[in-house]
Design a protein around this motif. Structure first.
Motif, short mmCIF file in Angstrom:
data_model
loop_
_atom_site.label_atom_id
_atom_site.label_comp_id
_atom_site.label_asym_id
_atom_site.label_seq_id
_atom_site.Cartn_x
_atom_site.Cartn_y
_atom_site.Cartn_z
N VAL A 82 0.83 -1.21 0.00
CA VAL A 82 0.00 0.00 0.00
C VAL A 82 0.87 1.26 0.00
O VAL A 82 0.61 2.20 -0.75
N ASN A 83 1.92 1.26 0.81
CA ASN A 83 2.81 2.43 0.84
C ASN A 83 3.44 2.67 -0.53
O ASN A 83 3.53 3.82 -0.98
N ALA A 84 3.89 1.61 -1.17
CA ALA A 84 4.51 1.75 -2.50
C ALA A 84 3.50 2.26 -3.52
O ALA A 84 3.82 3.13 -4.34
N LEU A 85 2.29 1.74 -3.48
CA LEU A 85 1.28 2.18 -4.44
C LEU A 85 0.90 3.64 -4.20
O LEU A 85 0.75 4.41 -5.16
N GLU A 86 0.76 4.02 -2.95
CA GLU A 86 0.39 5.40 -2.64
C GLU A 86 1.48 6.39 -3.04
O GLU A 86 1.19 7.51 -3.44
N SER A 87 2.73 5.95 -2.96
CA SER A 87 3.84 6.85 -3.33
C SER A 87 4.28 6.64 -4.79
O SER A 87 5.26 7.24 -5.22
N ARG A 88 3.54 5.80 -5.50
CA ARG A 88 3.84 5.50 -6.92
C ARG A 88 5.26 4.95 -7.09
O ARG A 88 5.95 5.26 -8.05
N ASP A 89 5.67 4.13 -6.15
CA ASP A 89 6.98 3.47 -6.17
C ASP A 89 6.82 2.12 -6.86
O ASP A 89 6.50 1.11 -6.23
N THR A 90 7.05 2.11 -8.17
CA THR A 90 6.85 0.90 -8.96
C THR A 90 7.71 -0.26 -8.46
O THR A 90 7.21 -1.38 -8.28
N ALA A 91 8.99 0.00 -8.24
CA ALA A 91 9.89 -1.07 -7.79
C ALA A 91 9.44 -1.61 -6.43
O ALA A 91 9.47 -2.82 -6.19
N GLY A 92 9.03 -0.73 -5.54
CA GLY A 92 8.57 -1.15 -4.22
C GLY A 92 7.30 -1.98 -4.30
O GLY A 92 7.13 -2.96 -3.58
#
Length: 112
Positions: A82-92
């Protein structure tokens, strides 16, 4: 991203209450939501099918043997996703998806 906040809140709530079946369901709901917002019907269907296999196996094991469970590792993966998706961190996001395994709650956590 209100939907993400509600879904991850439910993952946290069920983890904290140690309601194993509800926790598994909350994680499944988060993944189902992700599939629902996807743009590729074939990939979304494949994604849900893979998750369904893992969750179905997990439910069968939980019902048959009542094993010790470890909810925190999967909860942490859900948080990372969820954190990666919210921050648009594709690799994460890809890393979190790679680490997603509903059956991980049946294994002792490993040290980082």
């Amino acid at each position: 991203m209100k939907a993400f906040a509600q879904l991850i809140w439910e993952v946290r709530r069920t983890r904290n209450s140690q309601a194993v079946s509800d926790f598994v369901w909350a994680c499944w709901e988060l993944h189902a939501y992700l599939a629902g917002i996807g743009k590729g019907l074939l990939l979304d269907t494949l994604y849900l099918s893979i998750m369904d296999v893992g969750v179905s196996y997990l439910r069968a094991v939980l019902e048959a043997t009542a094993p010790a469970v470890h909810l925190n590792p999967l909860a942490e993966v859900m948080e990372d996703l969820v954190n990666a998706l919210e921050s648009r961190d594709t690799a994460g996001a890809i890393d979190a998806l790679r680490r997603t395994d509903p059956t991980m709650i049946l294994r002792e956590p490993t040290a980082p």
